[in-house]
Design a protein around this motif. Structure first.
Motif, PDB file in Angstrom:
ATOM      1  N   LEU A   1      31.408  45.867  40.489  1.00 48.52           N
ATOM      2  CA  LEU A   1      30.725  44.644  40.063  1.00 48.52           C
ATOM      3  C   LEU A   1      29.621  44.253  41.036  1.00 48.52           C
ATOM      4  CD1 LEU A   1      33.903  42.614  39.033  1.00 48.52           C
ATOM      5  CD2 LEU A   1      32.424  44.000  37.563  1.00 48.52           C
ATOM      6  N   GLU A   2      29.883  44.402  42.325  1.00 48.51           N
ATOM      7  CA  GLU A   2      28.880  44.107  43.361  1.00 48.51           C
ATOM      8  C   GLU A   2      29.089  45.088  44.506  1.00 48.51           C
ATOM      9  OE1 GLU A   2      29.351  40.102  44.681  1.00 48.51           O
ATOM     10  OE2 GLU A   2      29.090  39.237  42.692  1.00 48.51           O
TER      11      GLU A   2
ATOM     12  N   ALA B   1      26.843  48.857  41.011  1.00 48.19           N
ATOM     13  CA  ALA B   1      27.166  47.838  40.011  1.00 48.19           C
ATOM     14  C   ALA B   1      27.026  48.399  38.596  1.00 48.19           C
ATOM     15  CB  ALA B   1      26.253  46.625  40.183  1.00 48.19           C
TER      16      ALA B   1
ATOM     17  N   THR C   1      33.042  49.851  30.167  1.00 53.11           N
ATOM     18  CA  THR C   1      33.098  48.985  31.348  1.00 53.11           C
ATOM     19  C   THR C   1      32.874  47.529  30.960  1.00 53.11           C
ATOM     20  OG1 THR C   1      30.746  49.319  31.880  1.00 53.11           O
ATOM     21  CG2 THR C   1      32.320  50.836  32.875  1.00 53.11           C
TER      22      THR C   1
ATOM     23  N   GLN D   1      34.952  44.498  42.798  1.00 58.04           N
ATOM     24  CA  GLN D   1      35.163  45.463  41.723  1.00 58.04           C
ATOM     25  C   GLN D   1      36.366  45.063  40.887  1.00 58.04           C
ATOM     26  OE1 GLN D   1      37.891  48.928  43.835  1.00 58.04           O
ATOM     27  NE2 GLN D   1      35.774  49.384  43.374  1.00 58.04           N
TER      28      GLN D   1
ATOM     29  N   ARG E   1      37.693  38.852  32.493  1.00 58.28           N
ATOM     30  CA  ARG E   1      37.153  37.488  32.603  1.00 58.28           C
ATOM     31  C   ARG E   1      37.916  36.529  31.693  1.00 58.28           C
ATOM     32  NH1 ARG E   1      32.432  38.370  30.640  1.00 58.28           N
ATOM     33  NH2 ARG E   1      31.568  39.145  32.596  1.00 58.28           N
TER      34      ARG E   1
ATOM     35  N   VAL F   1      35.461  44.445  31.745  1.00 54.94           N
ATOM     36  CA  VAL F   1      34.983  43.289  32.521  1.00 54.94           C
ATOM     37  C   VAL F   1      35.160  42.014  31.706  1.00 54.94           C
ATOM     38  CG1 VAL F   1      32.934  42.204  33.519  1.00 54.94           C
ATOM     39  CG2 VAL F   1      33.399  44.621  33.949  1.00 54.94           C
TER      40      VAL F   1
ATOM     41  N   THR G   1      40.784  42.024  39.875  1.00 56.45           N
ATOM     42  CA  THR G   1      39.443  41.829  40.423  1.00 56.45           C
ATOM     43  C   THR G   1      39.570  41.708  41.937  1.00 56.45           C
ATOM     44  OG1 THR G   1      38.724  40.702  38.409  1.00 56.45           O
ATOM     45  CG2 THR G   1      37.366  40.417  40.382  1.00 56.45           C
TER      46      THR G   1
END
Length: 315
Positions: free
Chosen positions: A90-91, A107, A162, A129, A170, A166, A61
């Motif tokens: 991600l952002e 995103a 995706t 990302q 996490r 993700v 990440t």
């Protein structure tokens, strides 16, 4: 300067600001493959990488400020690293460029790139990302080249992949790597690679799509004065470099396109509202002032706005 992984990853917070980007360059080379990098905005730089290896799959990440990263032919020749990588945005917004294609990352989208051929990653602002990295040897995929720099985005099978990665990242960062899911990671990575390969457009199709997006954005934004290349590029989810490249191929400049759209609007307003002051017409149509309207109108129509309103010039 080498980068030493901490328990939870790496960060430029470990060094003083004068050496932050040099340190960052070392970090991304250690975490991924040998890369050249440069910041694209002046001022302080910050970045961090949280990395986990789960069998053959590495998950990183990345949270960082604006930058451009290049995998060059000389670096490939020296390092011989053989990986496929995928960026899951991600952002923020970014671009992946490889094999004559440019994939815009927003995103939720995902794009692949191959460490055995040159590629570029570019981010115009702060971003976050997830990078998924898998050895090429673990992937029995013949036509990787068809899948690089193709964005998988929106609802559908690609989004399910995706979301899987993700969620896996996490869980791994929280100390719960979900070992039952890890064996499926390579298979899903290969599946998404196949999806990208089956939907890859040629570069000419990609450029045509970008041009259409740019024209729509200009038609939408021209009424506001002070619209910049950065504004249009951001609205189209492309970099300034891509914006100028596709317009150059068309033979038009951004200034000309904005001017023509504003003049088109002014012609409509001048005839529809004959009592509206010229200065008000200029403001309504995106010109900075009456003088700018006069100059642009003469360039495009060949007469002044007043003469056009009175019936001179084409209609």
């Amino acid at each position: 300067m080498g980068a030493t992984p901490a328990a939870d990853g790496w960060s430029t917070a470990a060094v003083d600001q004068d050496h932050a980007f040099d340190y960052w360059r070392d970090l991304i080379c250690d975490a991924f493959v040998q890369l050249s990098a440069r910041p694209v905005l002046p001022g302080p730089f910050a970045g961090s990488i949280a990395h986990r290896a789960l069998g053959e799959v590495e998950l990183s990440t990345v949270t960082a400020d604006a930058q451009r990263v290049d995998r060059t032919r000389s670096l490939i020749a020296r390092s011989h690293e053989d990986y496929l990588l995928a960026s899951v945005q991600l952002e923020g917004f970014g671009e992946v460029c490889q094999d004559g294609r440019v994939a815009g990352l927003r995103a939720g989208s995902m794009a692949f790139y191959d460490s055995t051929r040159p590629y570029t990653l570019e981010f115009g602002d702060h971003f976050r990302q997830l990078v998924v990295q898998v050895p090429r040897a673990a992937l029995p995929v013949a036509r990787v080249r068809d899948a690089t720099a193709v964005a998988l985005c929106g609802p559908g099978p690609g989004r399910l992949v995706t979301d899987f990665f993700v969620g896996l990242a996490r869980e791994a960062q929280d100390g719960h790597p979900a070992p039952g899911l890890v064996p499926h990671a390579v298979g899903l990575f290969e599946y998404a690679l196949g999806l990208a390969g089956s939907s890859a457009p040629g570069p000419e199709v990609t450029d045509a799509a970008v041009r259409q997006t740019v024209h729509r954005a200009i038609a939408r934004m021209a009424g506001e004065p002070g619209v910049s290349a950065e504004d249009v590029a951001a609205a189209c989810h492309v970099s300034r470099r891509t914006l100028f490249r596709v317009l150059a191929a068309e033979g038009r400049s951004l200034r000309e396109l904005l001017r023509d759209e504003r003049v088109r609007r002014a012609r409509v307003v001048l005839r529809a509202e004959p009592r509206l002051p010229i200065a008000a017409v200029a403001g309504r149509c995106g010109f900075a002032g009456e003088a700018q309207l006069h100059r642009a109108f003469r360039e495009v129509v060949g007469v002044s706005p007043g003469s056009y309103r009175a019936g001179s010039g084409d209609s």
